[in-house]
Motif scaffolding. Structure first.
Motif, PDB file in Angstrom:
ATOM      1  N   THR A  36      -5.219   2.141  -2.282  1.00 20.45           N
ATOM      2  CA  THR A  36      -6.171   1.294  -2.286  1.00 20.45           C
ATOM      3  C   THR A  36      -7.703   1.931  -3.370  1.00 20.45           C
ATOM      4  O   THR A  36      -8.088   2.687  -2.792  1.00 20.45           O
ATOM      5  CB  THR A  36      -6.323   0.066  -2.031  1.00 20.45           C
ATOM      6  N   SER A  84      -8.077  -5.983  -4.604  1.00 20.96           N
ATOM      7  CA  SER A  84      -6.545  -5.765  -4.364  1.00 20.96           C
ATOM      8  C   SER A  84      -5.751  -5.467  -6.134  1.00 20.96           C
ATOM      9  O   SER A  84      -5.823  -6.020  -7.248  1.00 20.96           O
ATOM     10  CB  SER A  84      -4.956  -6.701  -4.001  1.00 20.96           C
ATOM     11  N   HIS A 144       0.766  -1.162   0.107  1.00 22.15           N
ATOM     12  CA  HIS A 144      -0.236   0.002   0.144  1.00 22.15           C
ATOM     13  C   HIS A 144       0.735   1.597  -0.083  1.00 22.15           C
ATOM     14  O   HIS A 144       0.373   2.136   0.371  1.00 22.15           O
ATOM     15  CB  HIS A 144      -0.909  -0.092   1.319  1.00 22.15           C
TER      16      HIS A 144
END
Length: 1375
Positions: free
Chosen positions: A1144, A716, A84
């Motif tokens: 994200t 993701s 991240h």
């Protein structure tokens, strides 16, 4: 060895515990599951719920007890992993194979191929300029020249000098010239250069029998009759010997020669600067400076300089003897009788030589600049030996007031403290000498030198860092690797050093560690395996170029054996997989070698053993097995075929549902690289033997693509980026088929131009439509939004092209038209539509591998469009690149406003718009263009469209057909970039987007693996401080007796064009975050009245905000922004101007109900469980685990009504309540098997939708407050399924917003009539905030959002006129 053993255990424990990047969660003592994934276990979650339920939790006795108060503070932490950090920003770079890191490699290893020994001794005749003392130094090469006839002495000395040099370079060719003339020296030099070719030549000159060199730098030789001394200018000597060369001048005033030589070099360099660079590589060693005479003391030999250079141990010990405490018990004769061989380290002589080498190497490494050290001590064995010995010469000769010189100049080293270590080691060895000489069987006790130096290195490791001076013992560690007894400890310490960072790896490589650790791979010692794998991991994480050396020496086999050994820890085997991945990365010889060694089967076997969800499997190991496989068959057809035959896709597919995004992304990478990019272009004339694999290959590619389509909507971005790259490879290989399928959607047909666009089925156009359902591999029958909408033009004429039958219509036979499911994969194969098998059987000779099922191509095109409008900008740009490969080019994004005149989607499309589970975020082509991504085809339509239709399409779709020149008549599609086939494939491939998961994953190994990160204590301290503050404030809230909440302590015109839509207050700083309908986010400090930051959530044309939430509010908080289309973006550093970074992004809602234009997402975040709940105009609620970044639950809705309000419990993980548009309230708990706990329909007064819903403060799980648009606020206890126990008629018919305080007994409601009311939990109105038309009153517009501060009695209200106001209770206005 006790210390070594303890280090070993320390290494194995620390590598076990910390080889995976230590997680902030572990640092905060959070219960994590054994797989290393950071979600709280269900058992833990349930236990905490039970605990909290048993605690006292009502407001009757005031605050909850301290034991349970922690239930208010979630312990979960999400989105703080390495991935991240900067996904959207910089592209990761893997191990480097060029540039700075390869500086450690000696640029060009060299050897001295020829040695010229010139001795001008003229024994028995002293030169005229030398006055000798008595007694005087006489020994030459340890021989007394006066002990035999002069000629014999001269020859013996020459022979001995030759032998002394051979000890350092046995393979060179030696030429001796005794008392020569100028001609003889010239002949000698030219012969040596001729023989040595480009190798180095050594010229040794002993001038003890001739005068000192002249000021001009001439050395003296003889005439033939030895009656005259003849000068030889150094320039002549240099012109004969050429370069590279090394000169040793052992004579008085030798500095004269060096000075003359430097002048000559400067002059030559200046002259050649105009003609080009001169690469002169000349090294000089001279016995003394220009004004000095050689020492004549009898304690030294006459050739003390030569003796130091060629017999250093003997010279050093003789010199040391006279200065040692042992001088009484030792005489010189014993030194000549030291037992053993210099090359045998287990003997006294060998150990002394070894220690001497270590000491001199260490001095040089610590004193010399890096480049000079490399050139003098690592490039040429003989030069390195001479320079090590030169350091000794400097030490000994300076004690006799003589200063040896070198060119290049070295800094003084004669007083370096490592000489003390040498003296001590020498003394300990010498103390054993008399015993060893007397009794040959006596056992030799090794010196403690190396043990002590390793301890010194260990001390440095405990306290050193990259900011401190490098450890001076590094060269000694290198020497110790040669010895079995110290090797293990040295390797463990070296591993700890390399773990400190890339600077440490670079230092170790520059000291020369590489050949040693390469050679150690030939050992079979089991205890060295783990540490060697670790060391190689560290080296390859820095420098990929070592892959060549590893394969050349067969080192890859060592790592394959280790990878296959089950007794090693998974983290260590992951390192072996990493090393192998680097070996095969872009290195064909490495790929071939590893395939021969059976690496594919080893990796697949271990992937099969690790069943998904098995808590024992280390995610890092799975990740690197996949990456290793992916790199092994990347662009290597032979390996791809082996992968297909080994059914790799079936082994990798289960990994796509692993909880760790890194593992999923690596599995996608491995699947994507099996796809042969040249599938459709490079195999035009493939022979018969290829054909037998075609069916297998087609089956394999179909299965791979189906697997990829299942993760197009993964939570993701890391995974979706890999899917985009893999689909790009597929698009490249199946270019024509995908282009024609894509074109079929847009291609206008006579009679039905608009009908060609799936969102519009124009009735009565003469074109039949079916929307067959298709059976999908994962078992859900869904309407086929993703299979092509079948269209049959009336004038369909089959055509033959490429030896196959085609038709301009998607169906060649009307028999398939009547709603039959296209369930059989093999029932159609098409180039520009679907070809029925009945036509092709027996006719077509497949010149190329046949394409896949047409429906699959359609799903791929849809998936590509889904990626092109991904909420993550990086993935959206990848998606657009993939679309451009199949000829769709996005044009400038234009927002499409729906005007009443526009056509609405027809029923046939409505049928088709539920999307494939786990595939499409957009449910139809119409949705794809609904403002998100106007597209343009790079393919001209077959027949020019009619102008009227085209304008209609432009109006509705923002589609533009840009005619291009047809450049490939074969395909009928113009694509200048990709339509060509054959040899130019390489340049086309460079257009393919590149995968980043491999490079990104490599970064893990270049970080410290054996030590936890230093900032953990700071994080814990801040966390504890905030928890304490939060608990204090919660207690105050629970006790607070609020009178009226109407003191406006701050007001801010947010300057939103569309009014404030949603807002939130930060828990630990006076900051309010607000957003408007067009998703502009503004952050404001309400104490200082300053705007901190303002940014756009995204730049897509479709705007609409659903909710703002804080993630990790007790730590470094992140801002979660949910858009009304279901896209969720999470930002960090959002309070710093212009510094916000996207952490994200995901699309939380997959598909929507038939006939619904907008999703109208409702979203809430639950920190306790780490879950994001999302729903809207869809038939289910989706629960996303933000730690796994994965959809963990899809809860089907029992009614057809959609959810209009959603609230997750702040106390009970997994529990949330939903309000429906028909007035129903349902309580869900994801920890129960049936999910739905209870349902009731409290809002029966008027069936209006619920606009606000929330849990009541306190620890009781089922108490709810819900508010309907009709203006009623209902109090429910859903565990006791009776009706509402309290109803408030708050705002008749105009309620717009509801807020319930987390801890204080407060409820606020807002209305469109510019009014906010405050109630307590008993339903009593505590106050109201109203718009009065007076001069002094607070003016507010229609209330659009209300939110309470999490831990204080503060209310933020946002209104339709873009004003944000903050209200406090009159008693607490002191703030």
């Amino acid at each position: 060895m006790a210390l070594g053993d303890s280090m070993a255990s320390r290494f194995s424990q620390s590598s076990m515990a910390l080889a995976v990047v230590s997680n902030h969660l572990e640092e905060l003592n959070i219960s994590t599951s054994t797989t290393g994934n950071n979600s709280i276990n269900h058992e833990d979650g349930e236990r905490s719920v039970r605990d909290s339920e048993t605690a006292s939790s009502s407001y009757v006795g005031g605050a909850a007890m301290t034991t349970t108060s922690m239930a208010y503070l979630p312990q979960t932490l999400v989105l703080c992993e390495l991935r991240h950090d900067a996904f959207e920003g910089s592209l990761p770079s893997g191990p480097s194979d060029s540039g700075l890191v390869s500086k450690w490699r000696p640029r060009d290893r060299m050897k001295t191929g020829c040695v010229a020994l010139v001795l001008c001794l003229n024994i028995s005749v002293d030169p005229p300029d030398v006055i000798k003392i008595s007694p005087c130094a006489r020994m030459e090469c340890w021989i007394d020249p006066f002990s035999m006839a002069p000629q014999k002495a001269l020859e013996t000395i020459g022979r001995t000098l030759n032998q002394q040099y051979e000890r350092w370079q046995p393979r060179a060719r030696y030429k001796i010239s005794l008392d020569p003339t100028v001609d003889e020296v010239k002949k000698l030099c030219t012969t040596c250069r001729k023989y040595a070719k480009s190798e180095r030549v050594l010229f040794h000159y002993n001038g003890h029998g001739v005068p000192k060199p002249t000021v001009n730098g001439e050395i003296w030789l003889f005439n033939k009759s030895y009656t005259q001394y003849i000068p030889l200018p150094i320039g002549d000597l240099d012109s004969w010997l050429k370069t590279p060369s090394i000169y040793v001048f052992d004579c008085s005033a030798a500095g004269m020669i060096v000075n003359a030589f430097v002048e000559l070099q400067d002059w030559t360099a200046a002259a050649s600067a105009s003609s080009g660079p001169s690469a002169r590589d000349c090294i000089l060693l001279a016995a003394c400076e220009a004004h000095e005479t050689l020492p004549q003391s009898a304690e030294f030999p006459a050739d003390v300089f030569t003796s130091c250079l060629t017999t250093p141990i003997k010279m050093a010990l003789r010199w040391f003897c006279t200065r040692s405490l042992l001088r009484e018990s030792l005489d010189y004769s014993l030194i000549d009788r030291i037992p053993g061989r210099q090359t045998d380290r287990k003997t006294l002589l060998g150990e002394l030589n070894w220690i001497f080498t270590a000491v001199t190497d260490t001095i040089a490494w610590n004193v010399l600049p890096h480049d000079l050290f490399q050139r003098l001590f690592r490039q040429d064995l003989l030069v390195a030996s001479l320079f090590r010995n030169f350091l000794l010469a400097e030490r000994i000769m300076r004690s006799a007031n003589c200063s040896p010189l070198s060119h290049p100049i070295l800094p003084p080293t004669h007083q370096h403290h490592m000489w003390d270590a040498w003296d001590m080691a020498a003394e300990i060895c010498l103390s054993q000498l008399p015993t060893l000489v007397e009794d040959p069987n006596a056992e030799f006790q090794p010196s403690p030198f190396f043990t002590e130096q390793l301890t010194a290195f260990e001390v440095w490791l405990d306290h050193g860092s990259d900011l401190k001076k490098p450890p001076e013992q590094l060269p000694i560690v290198l020497q110790v690797l040669l010895s079995q007894c110290h090797r293990f400890r040295a390797l463990v310490l070296l591993g700890r050093f390399l773990d400190m960072g890339s600077w440490a790896v670079d230092l170790a490589l520059s000291v020369g560690i590489f050949p040693y650790v390469l050679k150690l791979l030939q050992t079979t010692t089991p205890e060295l395996r783990q540490i060697l794998v670790f060391i190689w991991t560290k080296i390859l994480a820095l420098d990929k170029s070592c892959q060549v050396d590893l394969v050349k020496d067969g080192g890859h086999a060592y790592f394959i054996r280790f990878l296959d050994s089950v007794e090693a820890y998974p983290e260590q085997r992951a390192m072996a997989a990493f090393v192998l991945a680097v070996i095969v990365d872009g290195h064909r010889r490495g790929q071939e070698a590893c395939i021969e060694a059976g690496l594919i089967h080893v990796c697949l076997r271990h992937l099969q053993v690790s069943s998904p969800g098995d808590s024992q499997t280390e995610p890092l190991f799975l990740q690197w097995l996949c990456l290793c496989l992916g790199k092994l068959w990347e662009d290597f057809a032979e390996a791809q075929t082996m992968g297909v035959l080994a059914d790799a896709s079936a082994v990798l597919a289960p990994l796509l549902s692993e909880p760790q995004p890194e593992v999923r992304a690596a599995a996608v990478f491995a699947l994507g690289t099996v796809l042969d990019v040249g599938f459709d272009t490079s195999r035009d004339g493939a022979g018969g033997e290829e054909d037998c694999d075609d069916d297998e290959k087609v089956r394999s590619e179909a299965s791979i693509v189906k697997n990829l389509l299942n993760v197009v909507s993964d939570g993701s971005p890391l995974v979706r980026a890999e899917v985009a790259v893999a689909l790009a490879r597929f698009a490249f290989g199946h270019n024509k088929h995908l282009k024609s399928v894509a074109a079929a959607y847009w291609k206008p047909q006579p009679n039905s131009v608009l009908a060609a666009l799936p969102a519009f089925a124009v009735k009565g156009s003469g074109s039949g439509y079916t929307t067959p359902t298709q059976y999908m591999p994962h078992g859900s029958i869904v309407p086929s939004a993703v299979s092509p909408l079948l269209r049959v033009g009336e004038n369909s004429q089959p055509v033959v092209r490429d030896g196959r039958v085609f038709t301009s219509s998607p169906l060649a036979t009307s028999g398939i038209l009547h709603g039959s499911p296209l369930s059989d994969d093999s029932s159609q194969h098409s180039d520009s539509g679907i070809v029925a098998d009945s036509i092709t059987n027996g006719v077509v000779n497949h010149a190329r591998p046949r394409p896949l099922d047409n429906a699959l191509y359609s799903q791929c095109v849809l998936a590509m469009c889904t990626l092109a409008k991904d909420p993550s900008p990086r993935i959206a740009s990848l998606g657009r690149r993939v679309l451009s490969i199949i000829g769709i080019e996005s044009v400038v994004a234009k927002s499409v406003r729906s005007t009443p005149g526009n056509a609405q989607p027809s029923e046939s499309m409505a049928n088709a718009s539920t999307s494939l589970t786990g595939l499409a975020r957009s449910s139809s082509w119409f949705d794809m263009n609904g403002g998100h991504l106007p597209l343009t085809f790079r393919t001209p339509p077959v027949s020019p469209p009619r102008p009227s239709y085209l304008t209609g399409m432009r109006r509705v779709y923002s589609l533009e057909f840009r005619p291009h020149l047809m450049n490939s008549p074969d395909s009928g599609l113009a694509d200048p970039l990709l339509a060509t086939a054959g040899p130019s494939g390489a340049s086309e491939r460079s257009f393919l987007p590149q995968s980043t998961i491999y490079n990104w994953s490599c970064g893990h190994f270049s970080k410290p693996l054996l030590t936890a990160t230093d900032d953990s204590e700071e994080i814990i301290a801040r966390r504890e401080e905030r928890e304490k503050l939060a608990l204090d404030r919660i207690a105050k809230c629970q006790h607070s007796a609020v009178n009226r909440l109407r003191d406006q302590i701050a007001s801010w015109d947010a300057k939103f064009e569309t009014g404030t839509r949603t807002g939130l207050l930060q828990p630990f700083s006076p900051v309010v975050v607000a957003s408007d309908e067009s998703e502009t986010i503004r952050i404001w400090n309400y104490e200082e009245s300053t705007l901190l930051n303002s940014f756009e959530n995204h730049d897509y044309p479709d705007k609409g905000i659903s909710k703002l939430c804080l993630v990790n509010e007790l730590d470094e908080s992140l801002l979660l922004v949910a858009s009304s289309d279901g896209n969720v973006r999470i930002w960090k550093d959002y309070t710093s101007k212009g510094q916000q970074k996207l952490v994200t992004a995901l699309s939380s809602i997959q598909g929507h109900r038939p006939g619904v234009r907008s999703v109208n997402a409702v979203v809430d975040w639950q920190q306790q469980s780490g879950c994001l709940f999302a729903s809207g105009e869809v038939s289910s609620i989706m629960a996303w685990d933000l730690d796994k970044e994965q959809l963990v639950n899809t809860i089907p809705l029992s009614s057809d009504c959609s959810i209009s309000a959603l609230s997750a419990s702040h106390i009970h993980g997994g529990q949330f309540v939903a309000g429906f548009s028909d007035g129903f309230v349902r309580l869900y708990d994801t920890r129960t098997p049936e999910m739905l706990v209870s349902a009731t329909q409290p809002h029966t007064q008027r069936l209006e939708k619920i606009v606000g819903i929330a849990f009541q403060p306190g620890l009781e799980p089922g108490k709810i407050v819900s508010a309907s648009q009709a203006g009623y606020i209902q109090f429910l206890d859903l565990r006791h399924l009776r009706d509402t126990y309290l109803t408030i008629d708050a705002h008749r018919g105009s309620l717009t917003a509801l807020a319930v305080h987390r801890h204080a007994p407060l409820i606020a409601s807002g209305s469109a009539k510019q009014l906010i009311k405050i109630f307590n939990l008993e339903g009593e109105q505590l106050g109201s905030i109203r718009y009065y038309p007076s001069f002094m009153a607070h003016k507010i517009g229609s209330v659009s959002s209300l939110t309470f501060h999490p831990y204080e009695v503060l209310l933020a209200a946002g209104t339709a006129d873009a004003c944000v106001s903050i209200y406090a209770d009159a008693t607490s206005t002191a703030r």
